[in-house]
Design a protein around this motif. Structure first.
Motif, PDB file in Angstrom:
ATOM      1  N   VAL A  82       0.830  -1.214   0.000  1.00 51.20           N
ATOM      2  CA  VAL A  82       0.000   0.000   0.000  1.00 51.20           C
ATOM      3  C   VAL A  82       0.860   1.259   0.000  1.00 51.20           C
ATOM      4  CG1 VAL A  82      -1.636   1.347   1.380  1.00 51.20           C
ATOM      5  CG2 VAL A  82      -2.012  -1.107   1.050  1.00 51.20           C
ATOM      6  N   HIS A  83       1.994   1.199   0.682  1.00 53.95           N
ATOM      7  CA  HIS A  83       2.875   2.360   0.790  1.00 53.95           C
ATOM      8  C   HIS A  83       3.914   2.415  -0.333  1.00 53.95           C
ATOM      9  CE1 HIS A  83       1.994   2.511   5.398  1.00 53.95           C
ATOM     10  NE2 HIS A  83       1.014   2.996   4.665  1.00 53.95           N
ATOM     11  N   SER A  84       3.754   1.559  -1.329  1.00 52.54           N
ATOM     12  CA  SER A  84       4.745   1.513  -2.416  1.00 52.54           C
ATOM     13  C   SER A  84       4.304   2.288  -3.655  1.00 52.54           C
ATOM     14  CB  SER A  84       5.033   0.052  -2.805  1.00 52.54           C
ATOM     15  OG  SER A  84       5.671  -0.626  -1.747  1.00 52.54           O
ATOM     16  N   GLY A  85       3.391   3.211  -3.486  1.00 50.66           N
ATOM     17  CA  GLY A  85       2.998   4.060  -4.606  1.00 50.66           C
ATOM     18  C   GLY A  85       1.606   4.625  -4.450  1.00 50.66           C
ATOM     19  N   ASP A  86       1.502   5.968  -4.455  1.00 45.32           N
ATOM     20  CA  ASP A  86       0.184   6.600  -4.437  1.00 45.32           C
ATOM     21  C   ASP A  86       0.273   7.948  -5.134  1.00 45.32           C
ATOM     22  OD1 ASP A  86       1.112   8.569  -2.553  1.00 45.32           O
ATOM     23  OD2 ASP A  86       0.797   7.125  -0.956  1.00 45.32           O
ATOM     24  N   GLU A  87      -0.849   8.660  -5.152  1.00 46.53           N
ATOM     25  CA  GLU A  87      -0.935   9.911  -5.912  1.00 46.53           C
ATOM     26  C   GLU A  87      -0.037  11.013  -5.354  1.00 46.53           C
ATOM     27  OE1 GLU A  87      -4.663   7.516  -6.238  1.00 46.53           O
ATOM     28  OE2 GLU A  87      -3.308   8.121  -4.622  1.00 46.53           O
ATOM     29  N   THR A  88       0.316  10.920  -4.071  1.00 47.30           N
ATOM     30  CA  THR A  88       1.128  11.970  -3.455  1.00 47.30           C
ATOM     31  C   THR A  88       2.567  11.976  -3.957  1.00 47.30           C
ATOM     32  OG1 THR A  88       1.734  10.572  -1.562  1.00 47.30           O
ATOM     33  CG2 THR A  88      -0.300  11.866  -1.381  1.00 47.30           C
ATOM     34  N   TRP A  89       2.958  10.913  -4.672  1.00 43.55           N
ATOM     35  CA  TRP A  89       4.335  10.847  -5.170  1.00 43.55           C
ATOM     36  C   TRP A  89       4.581  11.806  -6.330  1.00 43.55           C
ATOM     37  CZ3 TRP A  89       6.964   5.392  -4.999  1.00 43.55           C
ATOM     38  CH2 TRP A  89       6.821   4.862  -3.721  1.00 43.55           C
ATOM     39  N   GLY A  90       3.522  12.305  -6.925  1.00 46.99           N
ATOM     40  CA  GLY A  90       3.669  13.269  -8.012  1.00 46.99           C
ATOM     41  C   GLY A  90       4.056  12.675  -9.345  1.00 46.99           C
TER      42      GLY A  90
END
Length: 273
Positions: A27-35
């Motif tokens: 779950v913490h390996s990629g989300d929208e906050t990474w830009g």
């Protein structure tokens, strides 16, 4: 005496704890906050792993109740109160009645968050009480029907976890998913032989939860230089390339730290003999 009575440790739940710890890393390996761009496949893939925190809640209350006296009062009623928990507020309808510039606004916001967490945890606590009571009374039935129950709860877990978005109340689907996985672990315990690897996975799961952001950050930096094409956007492949080595390295680090009895007891709550 059946296998459940003979086993002081439920290895199936240890295995499920490890799976849940890996789910947290995913779950913490990629989300929208990474830009960076996120594919639809990655969004749906990540959603499947949101069972981790509800499962940890379910197991925590299950073992807390399990370790208490067997004389538990089951006359507990589930709260029918509903609430909305936004990213930064709880009970937003009530909070909107207060002046945002008021001195009481921040205090009310803090208190509402605490109340919301109590209400979130209350069903887990009540179900854990009932489940422990039922297991105490029907261990022989669980042992005899463990294969059937395993496939039943596995089917429930996969179905609800896959189609969680169609449920009216997300909290309800989380509870069903969490306790289905808990029961899967209980049933699996009848078939798993004593295993140092599985036991280590269960013991290290909380430590993995705590340390994985640091390991994941280091892994991400290495991947950025070694395989920039993977880290240019968030895909199922990039999430797996980041989460799998991060999980394994976190497990290794925690396992090494737990060789120290004092660290194991005071940092991770594990008593090492």
């Amino acid at each position: 005496m059946n296998k459940i009575e003979n086993k002081q440790r439920l290895l199936g739940i240890d295995l499920c704890r490890g799976i849940a710890a890996f789910a947290v890393v995913v779950v913490h390996s990629g989300d929208e906050t990474w830009g960076i761009p996120v594919t639809n496949g990655a969004l749906h893939f990540r959603l499947f792993f949101y069972f981790a925190v509800p499962f940890f809640l379910a197991t925590s209350f299950f073992f807390i109740i399990r370790n208490l006296s067997e004389n538990i009062d089951l006359h507990i009623s589930l709260s029918g109160n509903s609430f909305q928990l936004n990213p930064n507020t709880a009970f937003s309808g009530l909070l909107s009645l207060l002046d945002a510039n008021s001195i009481y606004y921040s205090l009310a916001r803090f208190l509402f968050v605490q109340i919301s967490w109590i209400l979130i945890c209350l069903p887990y606590f009540c179900i854990a009480v009932i489940l422990n009571h039922l297991l105490l009374k029907n261990e022989s039935f669980v042992f005899k029907k463990s294969k059937f129950l395993f496939f039943l709860f596995l089917s429930i877990f996969i179905y609800v976890n896959t189609f969680r978005e169609i449920f009216i109340l997300p909290e309800l689907s989380n509870i069903i998913i969490a306790f289905s996985l808990l029961f899967i672990g209980i049933c699996l315990s009848n078939y798993l032989q004593e295993s140092k690897i599985i036991k280590s996975l269960g013991n290290c799961s909380f430590g993995i939860y705590l340390i994985h952001p640091i390991i994941k950050k280091i892994t991400g930096i290495i991947l950025t230089f070694a395989a920039p094409q993977i880290t240019s956007q968030i895909t199922v492949t990039s999430m797996l390339c980041l989460s799998m080595p991060s999980f394994l390295m976190s497990w290794l680090v925690i396992n090494l730290l737990m060789n120290n009895k004092h660290l194991a007891q005071y940092m991770f709550g594990i008593r090492v003999n």
